[in-house]
Design a protein around this motif. Structure first.
Motif, PDB file in Angstrom:
ATOM      1  N   ASP A   1       8.098   2.202   5.861  1.00 12.42           N
ATOM      2  CA  ASP A   1       9.049   3.297   6.090  1.00 12.42           C
ATOM      3  C   ASP A   1       9.902   3.104   7.336  1.00 12.42           C
ATOM      4  O   ASP A   1      10.849   3.859   7.562  1.00 12.42           O
ATOM      5  CB  ASP A   1       8.300   4.631   6.163  1.00 12.42           C
ATOM      6  CG  ASP A   1       7.640   4.994   4.836  1.00 12.42           C
ATOM      7  OD1 ASP A   1       8.204   4.634   3.779  1.00 12.42           O
ATOM      8  OD2 ASP A   1       6.568   5.615   4.852  1.00 12.42           O
TER       9      ASP A   1
ATOM     10  N   LYS B   1       1.963   5.641   5.959  1.00  9.50           N
ATOM     11  CA  LYS B   1       1.619   6.004   4.585  1.00  9.50           C
ATOM     12  C   LYS B   1       1.880   4.862   3.612  1.00  9.50           C
ATOM     13  O   LYS B   1       1.190   4.732   2.589  1.00  9.50           O
ATOM     14  CB  LYS B   1       2.428   7.235   4.138  1.00  9.50           C
ATOM     15  CG  LYS B   1       2.164   8.487   4.964  1.00  9.50           C
ATOM     16  CD  LYS B   1       0.708   8.917   4.870  1.00  9.50           C
ATOM     17  CE  LYS B   1       0.437  10.181   5.677  1.00  9.50           C
ATOM     18  NZ  LYS B   1      -1.017  10.508   5.697  1.00  9.50           N
ATOM     19  N   ASN B   2       2.891   4.059   3.920  1.00  7.07           N
ATOM     20  CA  ASN B   2       3.278   2.952   3.047  1.00  7.07           C
ATOM     21  C   ASN B   2       3.330   1.677   3.877  1.00  7.07           C
ATOM     22  O   ASN B   2       4.070   1.603   4.863  1.00  7.07           O
ATOM     23  CB  ASN B   2       4.644   3.214   2.411  1.00  7.07           C
ATOM     24  CG  ASN B   2       4.651   4.505   1.606  1.00  7.07           C
ATOM     25  OD1 ASN B   2       3.830   4.702   0.724  1.00  7.07           O
ATOM     26  ND2 ASN B   2       5.579   5.400   1.936  1.00  7.07           N
TER      27      ASN B   2
ATOM     28  N   ASP C   1       4.842  -1.212   8.786  1.00  4.32           N
ATOM     29  CA  ASP C   1       5.077   0.091   8.159  1.00  4.32           C
ATOM     30  C   ASP C   1       6.384   0.020   7.373  1.00  4.32           C
ATOM     31  O   ASP C   1       7.468  -0.103   7.956  1.00  4.32           O
ATOM     32  CB  ASP C   1       5.147   1.173   9.240  1.00  4.32           C
ATOM     33  CG  ASP C   1       5.175   2.577   8.676  1.00  4.32           C
ATOM     34  OD1 ASP C   1       5.825   2.785   7.627  1.00  4.32           O
ATOM     35  OD2 ASP C   1       4.575   3.477   9.282  1.00  4.32           O
TER      36      ASP C   1
ATOM     37  N   LEU D   1       8.528  -1.036  -2.899  1.00  9.99           N
ATOM     38  CA  LEU D   1       7.991   0.254  -3.353  1.00  9.99           C
ATOM     39  C   LEU D   1       8.576   0.618  -4.704  1.00  9.99           C
ATOM     40  O   LEU D   1       9.659   0.170  -5.074  1.00  9.99           O
ATOM     41  CB  LEU D   1       8.311   1.359  -2.347  1.00  9.99           C
ATOM     42  CG  LEU D   1       7.686   1.247  -0.959  1.00  9.99           C
ATOM     43  CD1 LEU D   1       8.216   2.344  -0.039  1.00  9.99           C
ATOM     44  CD2 LEU D   1       6.175   1.314  -1.028  1.00  9.99           C
TER      45      LEU D   1
ATOM     46  N   GLY E   1      -4.838   5.858  -1.884  1.00 10.49           N
ATOM     47  CA  GLY E   1      -3.491   5.449  -2.269  1.00 10.49           C
ATOM     48  C   GLY E   1      -3.507   4.422  -3.386  1.00 10.49           C
ATOM     49  O   GLY E   1      -4.503   4.236  -4.082  1.00 10.49           O
TER      50      GLY E   1
ATOM     51  N   CYS F   1       0.849  -1.190   0.000  1.00  8.51           N
ATOM     52  CA  CYS F   1       0.000   0.000   0.000  1.00  8.51           C
ATOM     53  C   CYS F   1       0.887   1.244   0.000  1.00  8.51           C
ATOM     54  O   CYS F   1       1.739   1.395   0.885  1.00  8.51           O
ATOM     55  CB  CYS F   1      -0.889   0.022   1.244  1.00  8.51           C
ATOM     56  SG  CYS F   1      -1.654  -1.569   1.641  1.00  8.51           S
ATOM     57  N   GLU F   2       0.685   2.114  -0.954  1.00  6.40           N
ATOM     58  CA  GLU F   2       1.489   3.336  -1.057  1.00  6.40           C
ATOM     59  C   GLU F   2       0.589   4.568  -1.005  1.00  6.40           C
ATOM     60  O   GLU F   2      -0.432   4.641  -1.687  1.00  6.40           O
ATOM     61  CB  GLU F   2       2.285   3.351  -2.366  1.00  6.40           C
ATOM     62  CG  GLU F   2       3.322   2.253  -2.480  1.00  6.40           C
ATOM     63  CD  GLU F   2       4.211   2.427  -3.709  1.00  6.40           C
ATOM     64  OE1 GLU F   2       4.845   3.500  -3.838  1.00  6.40           O
ATOM     65  OE2 GLU F   2       4.266   1.499  -4.535  1.00  6.40           O
ATOM     66  N   GLY F   3       0.985   5.525  -0.175  1.00  4.50           N
ATOM     67  CA  GLY F   3       0.281   6.798  -0.118  1.00  4.50           C
ATOM     68  C   GLY F   3      -1.106   6.717   0.475  1.00  4.50           C
ATOM     69  O   GLY F   3      -1.999   7.478   0.082  1.00  4.50           O
TER      70      GLY F   3
END
Length: 236
Positions: free
Chosen positions: A123, A184-185, A121, A235, A218, A24-26
């Motif tokens: 990130d 977010k990602n 997560d 990503l 996203g 999942c991105e954004g």
């Protein structure tokens, strides 16, 4: 670009396993409608009762296959697959509490389909994420704790360059990489060891992706790793 790699030592133990991923991105994981996610979980708990029809809880196939899988590697005493932990709460009459949208969504999918789901997560990862056997020296602070509890040597773990991310395959996640409202990602996964449920596995994976996309926006991508396809880019 960080990768997710399932190492050879894992495939030696579980050559027929499948690891389904939803990247999942954004996304927007902020909590805005608690009642919606509470209802999502209550409905999933009702559906989960189809997995509780055996007189002996652990004799149902969705639990038994994971009990057998956990016997193939070193585990902490009492460690159980995440789907068993969820179903046991339902069996005992306890509701699954809301945490944040991503976690609530994957818990609802896990309950409805009787498959272990998890998420991290992206990130927060240090380098690549790997599903492999631990060497026993990986740092690991469990969710809700502040004490280091490293895995055993030979234990199936998700890990990165900074330490273990999830112990005993899908039993206990790390504080360091947990999903939060600020995520977010995200890396979401569904794990399969029972080849007879491959169709159910793919339905669950696609529904997980659709639910995230519909509710959190996203971009999402679905990819399945198996013994023929052992790594992927997270990503980009």
């Amino acid at each position: 670009m960080p990768k997710f790699i399932v190492e050879d030592d894992f495939w030696t133990l579980f050559p027929h396993a499948k690891i389904g991923t939803v990247i999942c991105e954004g996304i927007d994981n902020a909590v805005r409608d608690v009642a919606f996610y509470e209802q999502l979980l209550r409905e999933a708990e009702k559906e989960a009762r189809t997995f509780l029809d055996q007189e002996e809880f652990s004799s149902h196939p969705v639990i038994r296959v994971w009990r057998e899988a956990f016997q193939k590697f070193k585990t902490k005493k009492g460690a159980r697959c995440s789907i068993e932990a969820l179903l046991k709460r339902v069996k005992n009459g306890h509701s699954i509490g809301t945490i944040n949208p991503l976690v609530d969504i994957y818990n609802s999918i896990s309950l409805r389909y009787g498959l272990p789901c998890g998420g991290e997560d992206i990130d927060t990862f240090a380098g690549d994420l790997r599903l492999t056997l631990a060497n026993g020296s990986e740092p690991f602070v469990p969710l809700g704790s502040d004490e280091n509890a490293p895995p055993y040597a030979g234990e199936v773990v998700y890990k990165d360059e900074a330490g273990a991310v999830c112990r005993c395959w899908n039993w206990r996640e790390a504080q360091r990489t947990m999903l939060t409202e600020k995520t977010k990602n995200a890396f979401l996964c569904i794990e399969l060891v029972d080849e007879t449920r491959t169709d159910v596995f793919h339905r669950a994976l696609n529904e997980l992706a659709d639910s995230v996309s519909r509710n959190l926006g996203g971009a999402v991508k679905v990819e399945v790793l198996d013994i023929q396809h052992r790594e992927m880019t997270l990503l980009g």
